[in-house]
Each structure stands twice: as structure tokens, then as C-alpha cells.
Write an enzyme that holds these catalytic residues in place. Structure first.
Site, PDB file in Angstrom:
ATOM      1  N   TYR A 112     -19.297 -15.322 -31.769  1.00 27.45           N
ATOM      2  CA  TYR A 112     -19.921 -15.067 -30.468  1.00 27.45           C
ATOM      3  C   TYR A 112     -20.463 -16.349 -29.847  1.00 27.45           C
ATOM      4  CZ  TYR A 112     -19.463 -10.040 -30.180  1.00 27.45           C
ATOM      5  OH  TYR A 112     -18.939  -8.773 -30.046  1.00 27.45           O
ATOM      6  N   ASN A 125     -22.472  -1.360 -29.639  1.00 33.01           N
ATOM      7  CA  ASN A 125     -21.593  -0.505 -28.849  1.00 33.01           C
ATOM      8  C   ASN A 125     -22.258   0.845 -28.617  1.00 33.01           C
ATOM      9  OD1 ASN A 125     -19.271  -2.210 -28.520  1.00 33.01           O
ATOM     10  ND2 ASN A 125     -18.711  -1.814 -30.643  1.00 33.01           N
ATOM     11  N   HIS A 162     -14.613  -7.380 -23.750  1.00 33.82           N
ATOM     12  CA  HIS A 162     -15.773  -6.936 -22.946  1.00 33.82           C
ATOM     13  C   HIS A 162     -15.868  -7.684 -21.617  1.00 33.82           C
ATOM     14  CE1 HIS A 162     -17.441  -4.483 -26.219  1.00 33.82           C
ATOM     15  NE2 HIS A 162     -17.125  -5.476 -27.018  1.00 33.82           N
TER      16      HIS A 162
END
Length: 494
Positions: free
Chosen positions: A337, A127, A55
Site C-alpha cells: 500500500y 472492505n 479501488h
């Protein structure tokens, strides 16, 4: 000349000359004492930070979440109560492309949201698709490798993608969506967003419910064909950034209708599919979406790097009333993350203004990179450990969520055993009209250029298991696009 602020060094001293280097005479060498020149050159070498591994190319804006429905029986989260308005940040992105990649490429789009609630930041990192390519986190690094550059050629590899997909039938649902019309939205405003994972709600009574989040575009779905996308890229590589920025700048604020699907906790044992499987959706007929509010984007960032590139989203950021689920991929993301942000931005990445909670923060983290708050968030310099006798921050039992009901012995369960990876894809395929099917076949054929025939045939078997027309259509499109016509005819499993 109008009054202007005095240019200074980063230490605050006035800069007398920002045009000419200090030299020993007009032909002499540069003097090392020209510290501001050295500062400028040294800073320029450090202006870039590591881009996101996944991303990397993204576009973002600020806005508001307004709750109009009532789901208080399911969750105690303050930001989801009737009438609540919560400031938020959205970042849209592509998965495969680097920071300089073109916006209008066929790819999954990230749909990341950060809500600045009165109980801390809540991040929903999803998403524009309700499913993904994997159901086990072991496969995420492998899948991403297939989307990035080949280590020898430094080019994208269609062979790697289709080899992986053909060996991973759980990817078929997402592959079908990616290769359909919805795989190339015209702008960030013309696509849906999804939490994708199964999360959970819990209420004041300690009752847990499973939940899926949906953000339905109010701008209508608009998509490009591959040829239309290529035409846009021929004119601009920044089409998404331009569309989002100028829409907001011109007052055409994009909006999404916020919906949730709710499943009572024990119903997860009754569904014919695993409701925590990231490759599956919950049929709307079984769990109808409940409309709860509107998300609106209405402010552009003042500085893209500071507010979008520095934005750090993590599904581990939750608030009381919202929880996790046994979704294995979600469980892995809870670590990966935040760890990515620690690497990319620094240990105290949540102290960067765009990531700062807008509520009181008290913790015992100290020292390390990005520590700009004096090394203390406890209210007392003596309270730098816990427990302590110096009135440092203490745990809050009321924030404890009910335990997850997890059964079974610790083991490595084969995630492909007992899973039907075709029935939901068949339902999706049957929803497509003839034009949508034709474009699906053509998009797949275009993406298979140069792929070895044995890999193509392996993938065609999966298409046939969904529906005979799926295989037939792709095979005909392959012949039209590449002259493909293998002697071996794939056969669907009985």
C-alpha cells in the site's frame, strides 16, 4: 462590479487577459512569450495522476470517531480510550471498476478509514465484507488480473473470474457474499465495514490480544437486485457519490456502530480454524462483538481531488496500542500500500495535506518528490542522520510493542493443506432464507454467462461441497438463464 481577487500566475504575477492568446496582429501566429497560455496548456496535460490500480472509483467524507465503551484493559491506544474523539476520513470504493465506472455494479466495496490521532495517523483499510478471496498474498495480483480487463479483448472476462475461483476453493466464502444480497449495497451508508484482517491490541503491561474490527451501519442494510442496479445505472453512473454527498450536505449524517472482537493471544492456538486466515470469520458465539463507539461522517470535502483522490491509506499506519498479526495477506499489504502511494503520489505522499498527521512529526527522510517542508523534519539542519550529536529526534522505547509469538521454520507452506473452505460457507448459506438463496442462485447464474461448461462444472462441485441445495439451485438458475444443462452431473467429495 464587486471587488474580486486578482487572477495571478502560479508565481503570483497578475494575469492581464485570460480570454485571448497573444498574437502578432489579428491574423498572426501565437507568440511564444505568452507564457500564461503555455502554462495553462502544460498544466492541463498534467492534471491527472495515475488512478489506483485497485479501488480506483471511490467516494469519501470526513467525520469523527467517538469512543463510548471501555477496552482500556486490552489496548493503550489513546484514540480508543473512553471518551476519546478523533477526527477521521473515510473513503468507500469499488474493487474492479476504473474511475469512470458505474457505482451500482456488483462488487466488493472498499471501506478505508484514516484516524488523525494525537499519536500519529492510524489507517484501517478494509472492505464491506469480513473476508476476502485469498489467504496468501502471492495470489493477490493474479486475482486482481481476473477482475480487470482481458489483455486482448479489453473487456471484463467472466471466464477468467470463474476459472480462477473454481481453481481456488478458498475464494468460496467471499464469492458467496458477493453474489448474495450484500454484493450490491444501495449506497455507502447502507453497508457494514470490516477491518477484515486480524490485527492486535497491546496494553501498558505488554499483553497482546488479537482483534477484529466491525462497523455496523445504523442506516439499516439496503441492497439492490441486479435489475434494480442496472436501472439506477441507466439514470446515473454516480449514484454513490450523489447519495453520500447530499446526505451529508442535508445534515443526514451517516453513522456506524463500532465493535471489536477480542481473542486472548494464546487462544489462537485453540481454534479449529486459523484465526489469521483472511477467508475465515470468528464465530460471534465464541468471540462476542464488544460495542465501543460510533463513527459519524459529517463533512464533505471541499475539493474532491485534493482530499479524496490524494488520500493515501495504508495498514502500516498504526499507533501505540495497535499492532499486526501473522495474517500473511496483511503482512504483504504493509509494503504494497505505501509503495503504491509512493508511485502514484510521490515519495513524500504523507506531506499532502489530507495525509498529514495532526501531531508533531520528526523524521530523517529527505529530498525526493513532494518535499515541501524544506528538507528537514529534525529541528536542526545539522541533524540529518541518526544517531547524531545535534539533538535530532531519537527513538522512543516506550512505543515498542511486545514481540509476535511466531513458531516454525522458514518454509513455503501450502495454504490449502488442512484448511476447510466449506464449513463457514455452509454456516452462511444456512442463514439465508429462501428468497435470499433464490437471489444468490440467480446472481451466480447471471455472472456465469458465456463461461465454458468445464469451468462451471468445476465451480458447481464446490457449491455441492457446501450444501447439495447450493449446487441444485445454481444449476436450475443456469438452466433458466442460459439454457444450461450439461450431461455431467457434479459430485461432492465425501
Amino acid at each position: 462590479m464587486t471587488d474580486r481577487p486578482t487572477m495571478t500566475t502560479t508565481a503570483g504575477a497578475p494575469v492581464p487577459d485570460n480570454q485571448n492568446a497573444l498574437t502578432a496582429g489579428p491574423l498572426g501566429g501565437i507568440m511564444m512569450q505568452d507564457y500564461q497560455l503555455i502554462e495553462k496548456l502544460a498544466h492541463q496535460n498534467r492534471e491527472r495522476i495515475p488512478e489506483r490500480v485497485v479501488h480506483a472509483k471511490g467516494w469519501g467524507a470526513f467525520g469523527t470517531l467517538k469512543i463510548t465503551g471501555d477496552i482500556s484493559e486490552y489496548t493503550k491506544a489513546m484514540c480508543l480510550q473512553p471518551g476519546a474523539e478523533t477526527p477521521m476520513l473515510a473513503r468507500f470504493s469499488t474493487v474492479a471498476g476504473e474511475q469512470g465506472a458505474a457505482d451500482h455494479e456488483r462488487d466488493v466495496r472498499g471501506f478505508a478509514l484514516k484516524f488523525y490521532t494525537g499519536e500519529g495517523n492510524w489507517d484501517l483499510v478494509g472492505n464491506n465484507t469480513p473476508v476476502f478471496f485469498i489467504r496468501d498474498p502471492y495470489k493477490f495480483p493474479d486475482f486482481i488480473h481476473t477482475q480487470k480487463r482481458h489483455p486482448k479483448t479489453n473487456l471484463r472476462s467472466a471466464t477468467a473470474m470463474w476459472d480462477y475461483w473454481s481453481l481456488s476453493p478458498e475464494s468460496l466464502h467471499q464469492v458467496t457474499i458477493l453474489m448474495s444480497d450484500r454484493g450490491l449495497p444501495q449506497t455507502p451508508m447502507h453497508m457494514n465495514g470490516y477491518g477484515s484482517h486480524t490485527y492486535s491490541f497491546w496494553n501498558d503491561a505488554g499483553e497482546r490480544y488479537w482483534v477484529k474490527f466491525h462497523f455496523k451501519t445504523q442506516q439499516d442494510h439496503k441492497f439492490f437486485t441486479n435489475e434494480e442496479g442496472e436501472a439506477v445505472i441507466g439514470k446515473t453512473r454516480e449514484g454513490y457519490q450523489e447519495a453520500l454527498f447530499y446526505a451529508i450536505d442535508n445534515g443526514a449524517f451517516p453513522r456506524w456502530t463500532v465493535q471489536v472482537q477480542i481473542m486472548p493471544e494464546l487462544d489462537s492456538e485453540k481454534t479449529p480454524y486459523n484465526p489469521f486466515d483472511l477467508t475465515k470469520v470468528w464465530p460471534h458465539a465464541d468471540f462476542p462483538p464488544i460495542e465501543i463507539g460510533v463513527l459519524e461522517l459529517n463533512r464533505n470535502p471541499e475539493n474532491y481531488f485534493a482530499e479524496i483522490e490524494n488520500a493515501a491509506f495504508s495498514p502500516s499506519n498504526i499507533v501505540p496500542g495497535i499492532g499486526f498479526s501473522p495474517d500473511k495477506v496483511l503482512q504483504a499489504r504493509l509494503f504494497s500500500y505505501a509503495d503504491a502511494h509512493r508511485y502514484r503520489l510521490g515519495t513524500h505522499y504523507e506531506n499532502i495535506p489530507v495525509n498529514q498527521p495532526r501531531c508533531p512529526v520528526h523524521h530523517y527522510h529527505r529530498d525526493g518528490q513532494m518535499n515541501t517542508y524544506g528538507g528537514i523534519r529534525t529541528g536542526n539542519p545539522e541533524a540529518y542522520y541518526e544517531p547524531n550529536s545535534f539533538d535530532g529526534p531519537a527513538e522512543q522505547p516506550l512505543a515498542k510493542e511486545p514481540p509476535l509469538k511466531v513458531d516454525g521454520d522458514m518454509s513455503r507452506y501450502d495454504h490449502r493443506v488442512g484448511n476447510d473452505d466449506y464449513v463457514q460457507v455452509r454456516a452462511l448459506f444456512n442463514l439465508f432464507d429462501e428468497g435470499q438463496k433464490s437471489r444468490l442462485f440467480s446472481n451466480i447464474a447471471a455472472a456465469m454467462g458465456g463461461v465454458p461448461s468445464e469451468i462451471i462444472e468445476r465451480q458447481l462441485i464446490h457449491f455441492a461441497r457446501v450444501h447439495p441445495d447450493y449446487e441444485t439451485g445454481v444449476r436450475a438458475a443456469l438452466k433458466a438463464a442460459h439454457g444450461y444443462g450439461a450431461d455431467t452431473i457434479s459430485t461432492a467429495a465425501e
